[in-house]
Write a protein that holds these residues in place. Structure first.
Motif, PDB file in Angstrom:
ATOM      1  N   ARG A 133     -36.120  14.547 -48.865  1.00  0.00           N
ATOM      2  CA  ARG A 133     -34.833  15.238 -48.951  1.00  0.00           C
ATOM      3  C   ARG A 133     -34.436  15.818 -47.600  1.00  0.00           C
ATOM      4  O   ARG A 133     -33.288  15.702 -47.154  1.00  0.00           O
ATOM      5  CB  ARG A 133     -34.900  16.339 -50.007  1.00  0.00           C
ATOM      6  N   LEU A 134     -35.424  16.391 -46.933  1.00  0.00           N
ATOM      7  CA  LEU A 134     -35.133  16.954 -45.614  1.00  0.00           C
ATOM      8  C   LEU A 134     -34.796  15.860 -44.601  1.00  0.00           C
ATOM      9  O   LEU A 134     -33.963  16.046 -43.696  1.00  0.00           O
ATOM     10  CB  LEU A 134     -36.339  17.774 -45.123  1.00  0.00           C
ATOM     11  N   GLY A 135     -35.473  14.694 -44.731  1.00  0.00           N
ATOM     12  CA  GLY A 135     -35.160  13.584 -43.833  1.00  0.00           C
ATOM     13  C   GLY A 135     -33.717  13.103 -44.015  1.00  0.00           C
ATOM     14  O   GLY A 135     -32.998  12.825 -43.045  1.00  0.00           O
ATOM     15  N   ARG A 136     -33.323  12.977 -45.285  1.00  0.00           N
ATOM     16  CA  ARG A 136     -31.948  12.577 -45.548  1.00  0.00           C
ATOM     17  C   ARG A 136     -30.962  13.600 -45.031  1.00  0.00           C
ATOM     18  O   ARG A 136     -29.908  13.269 -44.470  1.00  0.00           O
ATOM     19  CB  ARG A 136     -31.760  12.359 -47.054  1.00  0.00           C
ATOM     20  N   GLU A 137     -31.316  14.867 -45.193  1.00  0.00           N
ATOM     21  CA  GLU A 137     -30.433  15.935 -44.692  1.00  0.00           C
ATOM     22  C   GLU A 137     -30.334  15.871 -43.170  1.00  0.00           C
ATOM     23  O   GLU A 137     -29.256  16.085 -42.593  1.00  0.00           O
ATOM     24  CB  GLU A 137     -30.986  17.297 -45.139  1.00  0.00           C
ATOM     25  N   LEU A 138     -31.469  15.537 -42.550  1.00  0.00           N
ATOM     26  CA  LEU A 138     -31.468  15.420 -41.092  1.00  0.00           C
ATOM     27  C   LEU A 138     -30.595  14.252 -40.626  1.00  0.00           C
ATOM     28  O   LEU A 138     -29.834  14.371 -39.646  1.00  0.00           O
ATOM     29  CB  LEU A 138     -32.913  15.240 -40.598  1.00  0.00           C
ATOM     30  N   GLU A 139     -30.697  13.129 -41.331  1.00  0.00           N
ATOM     31  CA  GLU A 139     -29.866  11.977 -40.981  1.00  0.00           C
ATOM     32  C   GLU A 139     -28.382  12.301 -41.151  1.00  0.00           C
ATOM     33  O   GLU A 139     -27.528  11.932 -40.333  1.00  0.00           O
ATOM     34  CB  GLU A 139     -30.243  10.776 -41.860  1.00  0.00           C
ATOM     35  N   ARG A 140     -28.104  13.003 -42.213  1.00  0.00           N
ATOM     36  CA  ARG A 140     -26.704  13.383 -42.435  1.00  0.00           C
ATOM     37  C   ARG A 140     -26.186  14.273 -41.317  1.00  0.00           C
ATOM     38  O   ARG A 140     -25.055  14.107 -40.803  1.00  0.00           O
ATOM     39  CB  ARG A 140     -26.566  14.086 -43.786  1.00  0.00           C
ATOM     40  N   LEU A 141     -27.034  15.219 -40.901  1.00  0.00           N
ATOM     41  CA  LEU A 141     -26.621  16.130 -39.832  1.00  0.00           C
ATOM     42  C   LEU A 141     -26.437  15.368 -38.518  1.00  0.00           C
ATOM     43  O   LEU A 141     -25.531  15.658 -37.727  1.00  0.00           O
ATOM     44  CB  LEU A 141     -27.654  17.232 -39.660  1.00  0.00           C
ATOM     45  N   LYS A 142     -27.325  14.386 -38.282  1.00  0.00           N
ATOM     46  CA  LYS A 142     -27.168  13.587 -37.059  1.00  0.00           C
ATOM     47  C   LYS A 142     -25.843  12.815 -37.071  1.00  0.00           C
ATOM     48  O   LYS A 142     -25.151  12.722 -36.046  1.00  0.00           O
ATOM     49  CB  LYS A 142     -28.346  12.606 -36.937  1.00  0.00           C
ATOM     50  N   ARG A 143     -25.504  12.254 -38.222  1.00  0.00           N
ATOM     51  CA  ARG A 143     -24.236  11.517 -38.308  1.00  0.00           C
ATOM     52  C   ARG A 143     -23.044  12.425 -38.090  1.00  0.00           C
ATOM     53  O   ARG A 143     -22.066  12.049 -37.398  1.00  0.00           O
ATOM     54  CB  ARG A 143     -24.130  10.827 -39.672  1.00  0.00           C
ATOM     55  N   GLU A 144     -23.119  13.600 -38.638  1.00  0.00           N
ATOM     56  CA  GLU A 144     -22.017  14.554 -38.439  1.00  0.00           C
ATOM     57  C   GLU A 144     -21.897  14.958 -36.976  1.00  0.00           C
ATOM     58  O   GLU A 144     -20.795  15.109 -36.438  1.00  0.00           O
ATOM     59  CB  GLU A 144     -22.219  15.785 -39.321  1.00  0.00           C
ATOM     60  N   VAL A 145     -23.065  15.106 -36.322  1.00  0.00           N
ATOM     61  CA  VAL A 145     -23.036  15.465 -34.895  1.00  0.00           C
ATOM     62  C   VAL A 145     -22.394  14.338 -34.092  1.00  0.00           C
ATOM     63  O   VAL A 145     -21.563  14.572 -33.196  1.00  0.00           O
ATOM     64  CB  VAL A 145     -24.464  15.771 -34.393  1.00  0.00           C
ATOM     65  N   LYS A 146     -22.776  13.094 -34.390  1.00  0.00           N
ATOM     66  CA  LYS A 146     -22.194  11.955 -33.670  1.00  0.00           C
ATOM     67  C   LYS A 146     -20.689  11.836 -33.933  1.00  0.00           C
ATOM     68  O   LYS A 146     -19.896  11.540 -33.034  1.00  0.00           O
ATOM     69  CB  LYS A 146     -22.891  10.666 -34.091  1.00  0.00           C
ATOM     70  N   ARG A 147     -20.317  12.078 -35.170  1.00  0.00           N
ATOM     71  CA  ARG A 147     -18.903  12.007 -35.517  1.00  0.00           C
ATOM     72  C   ARG A 147     -18.128  13.063 -34.754  1.00  0.00           C
ATOM     73  O   ARG A 147     -17.019  12.830 -34.237  1.00  0.00           O
ATOM     74  CB  ARG A 147     -18.725  12.160 -37.014  1.00  0.00           C
ATOM     75  N   ALA A 148     -18.734  14.268 -34.692  1.00  0.00           N
ATOM     76  CA  ALA A 148     -18.053  15.364 -33.994  1.00  0.00           C
ATOM     77  C   ALA A 148     -17.940  15.046 -32.508  1.00  0.00           C
ATOM     78  O   ALA A 148     -16.909  15.310 -31.875  1.00  0.00           O
ATOM     79  CB  ALA A 148     -18.807  16.657 -34.207  1.00  0.00           C
ATOM     80  N   GLU A 149     -18.994  14.449 -31.935  1.00  0.00           N
ATOM     81  CA  GLU A 149     -18.936  14.085 -30.512  1.00  0.00           C
ATOM     82  C   GLU A 149     -17.914  12.980 -30.267  1.00  0.00           C
ATOM     83  O   GLU A 149     -17.232  12.970 -29.245  1.00  0.00           O
ATOM     84  CB  GLU A 149     -20.320  13.632 -30.050  1.00  0.00           C
ATOM     85  N   GLY A 150     -17.784  12.030 -31.226  1.00  0.00           N
ATOM     86  CA  GLY A 150     -16.814  10.974 -31.070  1.00  0.00           C
ATOM     87  C   GLY A 150     -15.380  11.486 -31.138  1.00  0.00           C
ATOM     88  O   GLY A 150     -14.509  11.037 -30.402  1.00  0.00           O
ATOM     89  N   GLN A 151     -15.157  12.435 -31.955  1.00  0.00           N
ATOM     90  CA  GLN A 151     -13.824  13.017 -32.049  1.00  0.00           C
ATOM     91  C   GLN A 151     -13.481  13.759 -30.766  1.00  0.00           C
ATOM     92  O   GLN A 151     -12.328  13.734 -30.308  1.00  0.00           O
ATOM     93  CB  GLN A 151     -13.750  13.956 -33.246  1.00  0.00           C
ATOM     94  N   LYS A 152     -14.429  14.432 -30.159  1.00  0.00           N
ATOM     95  CA  LYS A 152     -14.168  15.163 -28.912  1.00  0.00           C
ATOM     96  C   LYS A 152     -13.913  14.195 -27.771  1.00  0.00           C
ATOM     97  O   LYS A 152     -13.114  14.454 -26.888  1.00  0.00           O
ATOM     98  CB  LYS A 152     -15.367  16.047 -28.560  1.00  0.00           C
ATOM     99  N   GLY A 153     -14.642  13.073 -27.768  1.00  0.00           N
ATOM    100  CA  GLY A 153     -14.472  12.092 -26.696  1.00  0.00           C
ATOM    101  C   GLY A 153     -13.172  11.332 -26.849  1.00  0.00           C
ATOM    102  O   GLY A 153     -12.487  11.044 -25.868  1.00  0.00           O
TER     103      GLY A 153
END
Length: 637
Positions: free
Chosen positions: A617-637
């Protein structure tokens, strides 16, 4: 000086000592020094059994503080003389009141005294002289034994010299409240206060029922520190009260024995010391019932420690146990020889060895028959190494046989007395003299004599037995020859034959009485006795008799061997049963341990599965957080 010693010799020492002690407060040092010299001479001559040392010991500290050196020197001499008799027991009364320098000086003087032999009373009182003179004239052998006993000096106990202390007044008022507290620290503090008050040489008797009840409850306390201090308090009370503590023994000893299962050695030592002190206040007979009961306890350590306590009791008791008590102790100790625990088996052998040291090998023989040689050897080793204080009771039984000859003399005198007539003894004596020759003829009845008489006595009658049948085959005149030999004896007796038969002829008289019924079948009474008597045992019959006796002895020995083998097998069965019980107990313990491990394993598996789920569960949560971070970085770029 001689006058003072003579005054004491005539009467007693108390008045003389009471008159001398006030002189120690005199203003002149010479008088004080002379008084101390006189006291030293009195103790040197009469000892402490005649002269009470307590008043003098109480006055010593003041004399040691005197300004005159001669007075202090004489005080040292008196202290050394008292130390010769009292040893370390004298220090309890005055030692703490001396200066450290004075203590060191006295210790140096005491070291020289320790090397000397025990002192003896050099001068006797008039009453003692009279007793000694009477005893020496009465029994010289007993005096020799008494001298051997007197060579062993009596141990001086500090209890006899100490003053009783009122412990009850020093016990805190809230003692019972703190003992009932749920906090172990408060219970221990209350017991520490009681120990400080009771830790004295002699305690004034009083009502200690409530305190003993509280101490007995403390034996079940979960905290071992409370148990240890409670055991120390029991030891102090038992040593300080002595016989006064005997009434509390029944309430305090069973709880202590029950707590002997404690694993920590310091706690077990404290409990053992408390048991020893309680035993010293009573005796072996009073404590034996509780000891035997706890020798059957299920816990092996309780058995072992109780057996060690029994051994200490046997070594310290001054009265040998009675025969029923010896039987109970021996049987209980013998059963413990088959225990599975080595320490318990060794303690059982030591108990039997100590008991043998007290009672002797002969008294312990019946209890040693069923044991094997290895155990007997071990018990004998413990017997040789044991040191006991009890004296054997069978020793005083030896003197009574000396009185037996006097009783025999009286019976010898009484034998002629019942006759009351002088001719009767003479008549009795005459047949005894005349009956001396007939014994060779008497064995005509061999059926009775063959079992009672020796084979040598049977050899000459065999000739007469073989000649008798030849005479029967001849004319009747041949039968008159034995008649002529018998009739002179009856003629010389003059009196009726009844008295002679009552006097008895021993073995020779029995055959002559039995042929009488045989006369009914024949014409005469006397000839059939010589004719119808069976012959003596021939060599074949005698050989058969010897073979039967040998066979009987062999069967008896075989029976004894079988009994010994049976007892040995029974002991082996006992030992195997105990081993089986121990194995069953170990197996049960192993099964429970396995089940507990299985339960732990199941719990660990469930915990691991839940941990894996949580990790996923924590691994999935971590993957989700990583995707959100990448999405947020893509929006800023």
């Amino acid at each position: 000086m001689e006058a003072l010693l003579l005054y004491i010799e005539l009467d007693k020492s108390d008045p003389v000592i009471d008159d001398l002690l006030p002189s120690l407060n005199n203003k002149q040092p010479k008088i004080i020094a002379a008084t101390l010299t006189a006291l030293t001479s009195i103790f040197h001559a009469y000892g402490i059994k005649v002269v009470d040392p307590k008043p003098v010991l109480k006055a010593l500290p003041k004399v040691f503080g005197h300004a005159d050196k001669n007075v202090r020197a004489e005080a040292q001499n008196l202290a050394v003389e008292l130390y010769r008799w009292l040893r370390e027991a004298m220090k309890t009364l005055f030692w703490n009141e001396l200066k450290p320098v004075q203590q060191q000086d006295l210790e140096k003087l005491f070291e020289a005294v320790k090397q000397e032999p025990p002192p003896k009373q050099e001068r006797l009182l008039r009453s003692q002289q009279a007793v000694q003179a009477a005893s020496s004239s009465a029994q010289q052998d007993d005096d020799a034994e008494a001298e051997v006993e007197e060579e062993q000096p009596a141990e001086i106990d500090t209890f006899d010299l100490a003053e009783p202390v009122d412990v009850l007044s020093k016990v805190p008022a809230d003692f019972q409240e703190h003992m009932a507290s749920s906090k172990w620290k408060e219970r221990k503090d209350a017991l520490d206060a009681l120990f400080a008050a009771a830790n004295t040489d002699r305690i004034k008797d009083g009502s200690f029922d409530d305190i003993v009840t509280a101490l007995a409850k403390s034996m079940k306390d979960a905290n071992i520190a409370v148990v240890t201090v409670a055991a120390n308090c029991i030891e102090c009370l038992a040593k300080g009260l002595r016989r006064g503590f005997a009434k509390y023994r029944g309430r305090i000893m069973p709880p202590i024995m029950e707590r002997l299962k404690e694993k920590k050695q310091s706690v077990v030592d404290a409990l053992g010391a408390a048991l020893d002190a309680a035993f010293a206040s009573t005796g072996l007979s009073e404590c034996l019932e509780d000891i035997l009961e706890y020798l059957k306890h299920k816990n092996p350590q309780v058995k072992s420690e109780t057996l060690k306590f029994l051994i200490r009791c046997l070594k310290t008791t001054r009265e040998a146990p009675s025969k029923p008590e010896v039987k109970l102790i021996a049987e209980a100790s013998t059963k413990l020889l088959t225990e599975s625990v080595e320490a318990t088996r060794a303690a059982g052998a030591e108990a039997l060895g100590t008991l043998m040291k007290i009672m002797g090998e002969r008294a312990m023989g019946p209890y040693m028959d069923g044991l094997d040689d290895i155990r007997k050897t071990k018990i004998k080793e413990f017997c040789d190494a044991a040191e006991v204080k009890a004296k054997e009771k069978p020793k005083p039984v030896a003197p009574p046989p000396k009185a037996a000859p006097s009783g025999q003399k009286k019976t010898m005198v009484k034998k002629p007395a019942p006759g009351a007539k002088k001719p009767a003894p003479a008549a009795a004596a005459a047949p005894q003299e005349e009956l001396a020759p007939p014994p060779p003829k008497a064995p005509s009845n061999k059926t009775t004599l063959s079992k009672l008489s020796a084979p040598k006595a049977l050899i000459p009658p065999q000739k007469t037995g073989l000649q008798a049948p030849k005479k029967i085959s001849g004319p009747p005149s041949s039968l008159q020859s034995p008649r002529r030999n018998i009739t002179p004896q009856s003629a010389d007796e003059d009196s009726a034959p009844a008295p002679t038969s009552k006097l008895g002829r021993g073995l020779a008289g029995r055959p002559l009485g039995r042929p009488a019924p045989l006369s009914s079948s024949t014409a005469t009474t006397e000839p059939p006795t010589a004719a119808s008597a069976p012959p003596a045992l021939d060599p074949a019959e005698r050989l058969e008799l010897e073979e039967l006796r040998t066979e009987k002895e062999r069967l008896v020995r075989t029976n004894e061997d079988l009994r010994t083998e049976k007892s040995r097998l029974q002991s082996q069965i006992h030992e195997l049963q105990n081993q089986n019980a121990q194995l069953i107990e170990d197996h049960t313990r192993d099964v429970l341990s396995i089940k507990a491990k299985e339960t732990q394993l199941v719990r660990a598996r469930s915990d691991a599965e839940s941990a894996e789920v949580q990790v996923g569960r924590l691994g999935r949560e971590l993957e989700r957080l990583k995707r959100e971070v990448k999405r947020a970085e893509g929006q800023k770029g």
